[in-house]
Each structure stands twice: as structure tokens, then as C-alpha cells.
Design an enzyme around this catalytic site. Structure first.
Site, PDB file in Angstrom:
ATOM      1  N   ARG A 184      15.745   1.440  -3.971  1.00 45.14           N
ATOM      2  CA  ARG A 184      14.455   1.126  -4.594  1.00 45.14           C
ATOM      3  C   ARG A 184      14.536   1.284  -6.100  1.00 45.14           C
ATOM      4  O   ARG A 184      15.151   2.233  -6.601  1.00 45.14           O
ATOM      5  CB  ARG A 184      13.356   2.076  -4.067  1.00 45.14           C
ATOM      6  N   PRO A 221       0.778  -1.223   0.000  1.00 42.21           N
ATOM      7  CA  PRO A 221       0.000   0.000   0.000  1.00 42.21           C
ATOM      8  C   PRO A 221       0.815   1.281   0.000  1.00 42.21           C
ATOM      9  O   PRO A 221       1.822   1.390   0.668  1.00 42.21           O
ATOM     10  CB  PRO A 221      -0.750  -0.088   1.317  1.00 42.21           C
ATOM     11  N   GLU A 222       0.334   2.214  -0.766  1.00 43.54           N
ATOM     12  CA  GLU A 222       0.725   3.600  -0.579  1.00 43.54           C
ATOM     13  C   GLU A 222      -0.536   4.282  -0.061  1.00 43.54           C
ATOM     14  O   GLU A 222      -1.539   3.620   0.205  1.00 43.54           O
ATOM     15  CB  GLU A 222       1.212   4.209  -1.899  1.00 43.54           C
ATOM     16  N   LYS A 227      18.189  20.491   2.404  1.00 47.34           N
ATOM     17  CA  LYS A 227      18.812  19.169   2.311  1.00 47.34           C
ATOM     18  C   LYS A 227      19.458  18.995   0.937  1.00 47.34           C
ATOM     19  O   LYS A 227      19.220  19.789   0.037  1.00 47.34           O
ATOM     20  CB  LYS A 227      17.770  18.073   2.560  1.00 47.34           C
ATOM     21  N   HIS A 238      -1.043 -17.343   6.404  1.00 42.20           N
ATOM     22  CA  HIS A 238      -0.547 -15.970   6.514  1.00 42.20           C
ATOM     23  C   HIS A 238      -1.493 -15.041   7.266  1.00 42.20           C
ATOM     24  O   HIS A 238      -1.316 -13.833   7.240  1.00 42.20           O
ATOM     25  CB  HIS A 238      -0.235 -15.409   5.129  1.00 42.20           C
ATOM     26  N   LYS A 283       0.427   6.488   5.668  1.00 44.19           N
ATOM     27  CA  LYS A 283       0.140   5.087   5.362  1.00 44.19           C
ATOM     28  C   LYS A 283      -0.304   4.302   6.597  1.00 44.19           C
ATOM     29  O   LYS A 283      -0.354   3.074   6.567  1.00 44.19           O
ATOM     30  CB  LYS A 283       1.376   4.431   4.736  1.00 44.19           C
ATOM     31  N   ARG A 301       4.642 -11.402   4.244  1.00 51.31           N
ATOM     32  CA  ARG A 301       6.031 -11.172   4.663  1.00 51.31           C
ATOM     33  C   ARG A 301       6.181 -10.773   6.131  1.00 51.31           C
ATOM     34  O   ARG A 301       7.302 -10.530   6.591  1.00 51.31           O
ATOM     35  CB  ARG A 301       6.675 -10.136   3.732  1.00 51.31           C
TER      36      ARG A 301
END
Length: 268
Positions: free
Chosen positions: A257, A2-3, A148, A88, A55, A107
Site C-alpha cells: 500500500r 471506506p474506512e 510481533k 454498477h 468496517k 470494482r
DNA sequence: AACGAAACCTGCGCGC
DNA sequence: TGCGCGCAGGTTTCGT
């Protein structure tokens, strides 16, 4: 999985289904995922509301807030109590309507944290969260970026800088803004920072709409993603032609990523 | 401060 | 069929 858009969809469905119900029992099959004190404290509490911050999904209970993060693969299902608990399914919430809410996570990355109601926003994890594209002030966002010097892709995934954006939508937002994901944040102009926020709102809202349509076809499965409803412009399109200029979309690892972008359209 | 690598886990598809 | 590798929509931690 999910985002922000997927979490928003899950939140909406959960709210519709379980608001007002009471948790009668909690079974934990993977102990690292929820500590025994939390498990016991949940029993007897009523689910007053469900909220989303970035999230995170927050169950507002009678006496506490339960904060859940789905991480990569967390999903919720509704089942009858007598249905067998699958491999799961790590946590089963027995609810007062006779159904059980099951947390499924291949996971095992998902998290559950219990917090006091008066302090949950001032303690981690929520205290670390910045504002979402919907709420963030573009000028403040620009100033943060200016202070930054990391890759903008990395910054968009940093939830303390801007909340809710994940790997897919970071790529999509940067493509929409024609910004190379490797561009250092201190080289982002105020105009570009504003464009990131605006495209963020646009793309996340589109995705939320898509998630909303998808969910209806998968009644029992709350973790279903809406991404297949959306036309992705660059993400997962390595080697395919850029929809704008036709040159090949490249894949490059940034911040650990996979990142997809068009070298011609997105400038350094 | 930034960056890379590793950690937390499991399953899938791929080449050999 | 089996094996090893790379990969997965997230986040934290640790070393340089």
C-alpha cells in the site's frame, strides 16, 4: 472507499432511513456477490437495526444478520423502483416504503454474508475482528505489538490487531504519533502504543464528524466520503512540505500500500 | 512468522 | 484516438 468513519456515516444514514422497513424482494445482478440462498432468505424479513463492527455493516433482521463489507468502492443509494438499474448497481433491495436500496460497487469487491443471530459474532468474518481504537485496551494493544515484528503500518491495517483503521488514517495516525511506518512493532513503546490508540480515537472521531457534515449535501448518495473535509497531514502529499518541519513528504510502498510520511518527523 | 506478489474487478489519468 | 502503465480509502491466498 471506506474506512471506519465512512462506514459509520453510512450506517447512521441507513439506520435512519430503513430501520423498521421490510425487505419485499431482492434482485441480484452480479451473482458472485450474493448467493441464492441468502437472496431468498432475505425476503419478508424486517430490518430491526443496523450496526457497525470495524468496517462491516450489519443488518439486524427478524431472523438473521446480513453482514456487508463495502471494500474499496461499495456505496448505497435510494431510488424509486422504476428508475433504471445502472451498470454498477449489483443488488437491489425492494423495501416496504416503496423505495429500493441499491448497492453500487464499481470494482465488485464488496461482500454479503448471512449469519444466524446467535452465532454471527463467533463466526468469520466478525470473529476475526479485534477491537476498535475506541474500545481497545492500550496495554493489551502494546503487548500484541510487542509479540510481533512487522512494520507498524502493516499492523495498523491488520484488522485482527486493531479494527477500523485503513490506509489513509494509518498514515495520519502515525504522523500524529511521530512514528515511522516502517518501525517494527516490537520496538513500539508502551507510551507510543497508547499514543496510537489516543490519536486513533481523535482522528477517527474528527473524520466521523466530517463525514456527518458531508453527507447532508449528498442526500441520495450514502457512500460519500468525508475525507475532503479533513485536513490530511501526510496522506497523498508526496513531495509537498511537511506541515511540521517543511521537509518533503515521501511516498513508499509498505505492505503493498502507498504510505506517506515525513522522514524527519517520524523516527525509526 | 513475515513478506512479497497475486488475486478479486473496473475506471481514471498520464505519457507516448 | 489508442495503448500501456500505474494507481485506487480492502482483504485473502499462496509461495518463499
Amino acid at each position: 472507499m471506506p474506512e471506519l468513519p465512512e462506514v459509520e456515516t453510512v450506517k447512521t444514514v441507513l439506520k435512519r432511513r430503513i430501520q423498521g422497513l421490510t425487505i419485499q424482494k431482492v434482485d441480484v445482478y452480479y451473482e458472485k456477490m450474493m448467493d441464492i440462498d441468502t437472496q431468498q432468505a432475505l425476503v419478508g424479513q424486517t430490518i430491526l437495526d443496523i450496526k457497525r463492527y470495524g468496517k462491516y455493516i450489519c443488518f439486524v433482521l427478524s431472523n438473521h444478520i446480513l453482514i456487508c463489507h463495502l471494500r474499496m468502492e461499495g456505496r448505497y443509494f435510494f431510488k424509486h423502483h422504476d428508475e433504471p438499474v445502472l451498470k454498477h448497481e449489483h443488488i437491489v433491495f425492494h423495501l416496504s416504503d416503496g423505495l429500493s436500496l441499491r448497492y453500487h460497487d464499481t470494482r465488485k469487491f464488496g461482500t454479503f454474508d448471512l449469519r444466524d443471530k446467535d452465532r454471527y459474532l463467533s463466526l468469520p468474518p466478525l470473529s476475526l475482528l479485534s477491537k476498535e481504537p475506541f474500545d481497545i485496551d492500550p496495554k493489551a494493544f502494546y503487548l500484541t505489538l510487542k509479540s510481533k515484528s512487522k512494520a507498524i503500518k502493516t499492523a495498523l491495517l491488520d484488522q485482527t490487531i486493531i479494527a477500523g483503521i485503513g490506509n489513509i488514517y494509518a498514515d495520519e495516525i502515525l504522523f500524529a504519533c511521530k512514528i515511522n511506518p516502517l518501525r517494527k512493532t516490537n520496538l513500539i513503546t508502551q507510551k507510543e502504543a497508547k499514543a496510537i490508540v489516543e490519536n486513533g480515537v481523535l482522528i477517527l472521531n474528527q473524520a466521523i464528524l466530517a463525514g456527518g457534515t458531508t453527507i447532508r449535501t449528498y442526500v441520495s448518495e450514502l457512500g460519500v466520503s468525508g475525507r475532503f473535509q479533513l485536513k490530511l497531514m501526510v496522506h497523498q502529499r508526496e513531495g509537498e512540505p511537511c506541515y511540521t518541519c517543511g521537509s518533503s513528504v515521501v511516498r513508499e510502498v509498505i505492505n503493498g500500500r502507498s504510505s506517506f510520511y515525513c522522514k524527519k518527523c517520524q523516527s525509526r
